[in-house]
Scaffold this motif. Sequence first.
Motif, PDB file in Angstrom:
ATOM      1  N   ALA A  13      27.912  28.532 -36.682  1.00 44.19           N
ATOM      2  CA  ALA A  13      29.068  28.114 -35.886  1.00 44.19           C
ATOM      3  C   ALA A  13      28.722  26.972 -34.944  1.00 44.19           C
ATOM      4  O   ALA A  13      29.609  26.258 -34.477  1.00 44.19           O
ATOM      5  CB  ALA A  13      29.607  29.297 -35.092  1.00 44.19           C
ATOM      6  N   SER A  14      27.438  26.784 -34.671  1.00 43.74           N
ATOM      7  CA  SER A  14      27.030  25.732 -33.736  1.00 43.74           C
ATOM      8  C   SER A  14      26.628  24.442 -34.443  1.00 43.74           C
ATOM      9  O   SER A  14      26.083  23.532 -33.816  1.00 43.74           O
ATOM     10  CB  SER A  14      25.866  26.230 -32.876  1.00 43.74           C
ATOM     11  N   ALA A  15      26.895  24.347 -35.746  1.00 42.47           N
ATOM     12  CA  ALA A  15      26.553  23.143 -36.510  1.00 42.47           C
ATOM     13  C   ALA A  15      27.748  22.198 -36.575  1.00 42.47           C
ATOM     14  O   ALA A  15      28.900  22.614 -36.409  1.00 42.47           O
ATOM     15  CB  ALA A  15      26.114  23.527 -37.911  1.00 42.47           C
ATOM     16  N   ASP A  16      27.476  20.925 -36.811  1.00 44.40           N
ATOM     17  CA  ASP A  16      28.558  19.974 -37.087  1.00 44.40           C
ATOM     18  C   ASP A  16      29.203  20.388 -38.407  1.00 44.40           C
ATOM     19  O   ASP A  16      28.548  20.397 -39.450  1.00 44.40           O
ATOM     20  CB  ASP A  16      27.998  18.553 -37.201  1.00 44.40           C
ATOM     21  N   THR A  17      30.476  20.738 -38.348  1.00 43.90           N
ATOM     22  CA  THR A  17      31.140  21.344 -39.505  1.00 43.90           C
ATOM     23  C   THR A  17      32.533  20.766 -39.687  1.00 43.90           C
ATOM     24  O   THR A  17      33.255  20.546 -38.715  1.00 43.90           O
ATOM     25  CB  THR A  17      31.263  22.874 -39.336  1.00 43.90           C
ATOM     26  N   VAL A  98      26.621  11.809 -36.462  1.00 39.15           N
ATOM     27  CA  VAL A  98      26.302  13.089 -37.109  1.00 39.15           C
ATOM     28  C   VAL A  98      25.284  12.854 -38.218  1.00 39.15           C
ATOM     29  O   VAL A  98      25.491  11.998 -39.084  1.00 39.15           O
ATOM     30  CB  VAL A  98      27.577  13.744 -37.674  1.00 39.15           C
ATOM     31  N   ARG A  99      24.208  13.623 -38.194  1.00 40.41           N
ATOM     32  CA  ARG A  99      23.176  13.456 -39.218  1.00 40.41           C
ATOM     33  C   ARG A  99      23.304  14.482 -40.341  1.00 40.41           C
ATOM     34  O   ARG A  99      23.082  14.173 -41.500  1.00 40.41           O
ATOM     35  CB  ARG A  99      21.774  13.589 -38.584  1.00 40.41           C
ATOM     36  N   ASN A 100      23.627  15.701 -39.982  1.00 39.37           N
ATOM     37  CA  ASN A 100      23.702  16.776 -40.969  1.00 39.37           C
ATOM     38  C   ASN A 100      25.022  17.511 -40.793  1.00 39.37           C
ATOM     39  O   ASN A 100      25.331  17.990 -39.697  1.00 39.37           O
ATOM     40  CB  ASN A 100      22.527  17.738 -40.804  1.00 39.37           C
ATOM     41  N   LEU A 101      25.779  17.603 -41.863  1.00 40.42           N
ATOM     42  CA  LEU A 101      27.128  18.150 -41.804  1.00 40.42           C
ATOM     43  C   LEU A 101      27.269  19.334 -42.744  1.00 40.42           C
ATOM     44  O   LEU A 101      26.706  19.337 -43.837  1.00 40.42           O
ATOM     45  CB  LEU A 101      28.132  17.062 -42.205  1.00 40.42           C
ATOM     46  N   PHE A 102      28.031  20.342 -42.301  1.00 42.63           N
ATOM     47  CA  PHE A 102      28.442  21.441 -43.168  1.00 42.63           C
ATOM     48  C   PHE A 102      29.908  21.246 -43.539  1.00 42.63           C
ATOM     49  O   PHE A 102      30.710  20.803 -42.715  1.00 42.63           O
ATOM     50  CB  PHE A 102      28.279  22.788 -42.458  1.00 42.63           C
ATOM     51  N   ILE A 103      30.240  21.573 -44.780  1.00 35.93           N
ATOM     52  CA  ILE A 103      31.644  21.598 -45.221  1.00 35.93           C
ATOM     53  C   ILE A 103      31.991  23.039 -45.542  1.00 35.93           C
ATOM     54  O   ILE A 103      31.398  23.645 -46.447  1.00 35.93           O
ATOM     55  CB  ILE A 103      31.876  20.709 -46.455  1.00 35.93           C
TER      56      ILE A 103
END
Length: 482
Positions: A13-17, A98-103
């Motif tokens: 939940a704390s990731a760039d998403t 943003v370097r790493n993204l979750f979809i």
Amino acid sequence: MSLLLRYAADFSASADTVFILPAGTTELPVAAAADLSEPARQYVADQLAADSKLIRINHYAHHHYYVVAADKKTPALAAEALRKSGHQLHAQLKADKVRNLFIQDLTDGGALPLAEGLALTAYQFEGYKTDEKSRQAAPLESVTLVGPHLSAERVQELQHVLDGVFLARDLVNAPLNKLNALQFAERMAAAGEEAGFHTEILDLVRIEALRMGGLLAVNQGSPEPPTFTIMEYKPEGATNKKPYVLVGKGVVFDTGGLSLKPTPASMDMMKCDMAGGAAVVGTLYALAKNQVPLHVIGLVPATDNRPGGLAFAPGDVITMYSGLTVEVMNTDAEGRLLLGDALAFAKKYDPELVLDFATLTGSAARAIGKEGIVCMGTADEDTLSALKKAGHATHERLVEFPLWDEYADHIKSDIADINNIGKAEAGAISAGKFLERFTDGYPWVHFDIAAPAFLTAPDSYRGKGGTGTAVRLTYEFLKGKA
């Protein structure tokens, strides 16, 4: 430079998403509101009510983005809308560094086209810049896809297809002094080593021994020799008894020869005239990396077309590999000469189907613009229908032109079997009619990619410069044949 795609069963939940919401969403699903405060939830709800398609929440330590899928007439158009959403999202991700993204996919399979649009937008040609200040920052490094309709295998398949597109783009973007015919052949061989297909490069001596008069004629004005590259992907358990053969035009630079192109209007971008060959190797790369069980052969004749030395001239008569004679009426109609030799050579494989790809005519570009690909051929309706379906699925759409018998009159010659250029009208068709003369014995489709192969201005996720067009289309079609 390409983006790394990954699969995961869950996300933090704390990731760039980015959350993909179904079309028509007016209320934020619980699964997309993991750590939102009440004011933030209300803000997203207000934006949804206002029909916003891209919503951003800044948590300072990380970001949440919400992409609303579009309600379109067909699944193919809905997927294309998500690719374009990926392009729009990329601009925001770049601004947010943003370097790493979750979809997180809350739809019925929207993550793959969104990731596709993101990755195609994120592509950068490495180029030859040495000054760090002149390099473009590309902070986005990876995208991790999460959702019930996904698997590691599907994500990896997309990654390999995109790598094939990026390979084609890299080749098209390379200038002549970095990619002559021999270097092009060597790059194709290196791709084969990496992906798992066999490559054989025919040099000048072997091309002369085969009497490939079209390729040799175009090469006459060049100080560098031609090449003819044969790529073969033949996995164990291939489902087809007869191979599919892909043929690509490999003119690494086209001055027009003695029928010199004007500059800057036409010649400046002619490093892209080998985009057909690039599409062939990009497709083979994707097929081999994904271990698609098909026997596929790629043929790429390559040379530059220059006016120097003993350059062939208007009025010359040449004898092609097939034995047909051609009166050269315009040395800028050179691509069909290379392709004629390669198409005749393809007959030796007794192919199931031959597809050729070429930046062949300005006529095709003027007819339908960069929005599609002109095609024509002798394959049956089922094959053409499957190709068009693949074109819609990948949004590399096809427009079929006729090959009526009357068009043969456009390339009649007084002193040879045919001449190499038609009338001012129907130029793309007369070029196809020329190629048809070398396709006896097998079904064939020709793709004129002159307009979409290289763009002089950015166009959504296709970007600027080489687009890698026809790789995704051809992979989609051939995968359906496995």
